[in-house]
Design an enzyme around this catalytic site. Sequence first.
Site, PDB file in Angstrom:
ATOM      1  CD  GLU A  52      -2.712   2.248  -3.178  1.00  0.00           C
ATOM      2  OE1 GLU A  52      -3.608   2.807  -2.319  1.00  0.00           O
ATOM      3  OE2 GLU A  52      -1.356   2.210  -2.736  1.00  0.00           O
ATOM      4  CG  HIS A  58      -1.985   1.246   1.130  1.00  0.00           C
ATOM      5  ND1 HIS A  58      -1.847   2.406   1.510  1.00  0.00           N
ATOM      6  CD2 HIS A  58      -3.292   1.044   0.679  1.00  0.00           C
ATOM      7  CE1 HIS A  58      -2.943   3.064   1.090  1.00  0.00           C
ATOM      8  NE2 HIS A  58      -3.879   2.059   0.648  1.00  0.00           N
TER       9      HIS A  58
HETATM   10  P1  PGA Z   1      -9.437   6.260  -0.201  1.00  0.00           P
HETATM   11  O1  PGA Z   1      -8.155   5.126   0.039  1.00  0.00           O
HETATM   12  O2  PGA Z   1     -10.473   5.473  -0.646  1.00  0.00           O
HETATM   13  O3  PGA Z   1      -9.507   6.806   1.186  1.00  0.00           O
HETATM   14  O4  PGA Z   1      -8.859   7.262  -1.092  1.00  0.00           O
HETATM   15  C1  PGA Z   1      -7.954   4.098  -0.804  1.00  0.00           C
HETATM   16  C2  PGA Z   1      -6.860   3.207  -0.408  1.00  0.00           C
HETATM   17  O5  PGA Z   1      -6.510   3.112   0.535  1.00  0.00           O
HETATM   18  O6  PGA Z   1      -6.233   2.725  -1.346  1.00  0.00           O
END
Ligand code: PGA
Length: 252
Positions: free
Chosen positions: A168, A93
């Site tokens: 992400e 992450h």
């Molecule tokens: P978020 O986080 O939806 O608050 O932007 C997404 C993530 O942890 O990848």
Amino acid sequence: MKSYIIANWKMNPPSLSHAYKLWEGYKLSSLPTSVEVVICPPDIFLPSLINEFKSECSWGGQNCFWETSGAYTGEISPQQLRTLGAQYVILGHSERREHLGETDEMINKKFRAALAARLKPILCVGGGREAKSPGADSRAIARRQLTKALKAVTPSAIRRERLLIAYEPPWALSTISGGRPAPVEYAVAVARSIREWLVKKYASAGKAIPVLYGGSINSQTAGNFRKQKEFSGFLVGGASLKPIEFRKILES
Ligand code: PGA
């Protein structure tokens, strides 16, 4: 292909009673089987939540270490996560890359250890310090991270939906962007590039790996992404802490 909605609770909520309330607010029982919901709470809540609500969704950790046991203060092994009842684990992450200095080499070791423990990794790519703004070459960053994270991982190891990839962009996380996701076309271009890489490395097995989008997904923003065939679901952070919002994402 099945859809996946992953709830990443991060370091929330403050107590087990809040965790129960949050989960109950999702009202998961009426979902179609084509949608797999994976809840990733802090490890400390996993045993109680699984004990109470086990079969109604899937469960995951937010991280694991690469060794099975030993002198690694504060870490949790993939086997321990399995023992708690988790089937999945989020790895790589962007918040861990950014705040805890996780490198691609560490993520590769964690990834292989997770597979060996029969956990399904949800591998996040596109994050880290180098990817701080939309101007960064996200496609190149994601491909480089994939190359390193999946080093020495064979096609047979990732067959049968044993791996999920989440794109992400860190600049689109709700905590950073104030709730603005990546532009859809931008995210789709990165997802295509991820798919090309997967197919090149894993041939037909690479075609079947679900690619998810994460970054400011909520009931307003989910619709645009849902229509894109490049994505098989979402990694949801902030909105997963609001049961009504999360429920609307599931319904979409
Ligand atoms: P978020 O986080 O939806 O608050 O932007 C997404 C993530 O942890 O990848």
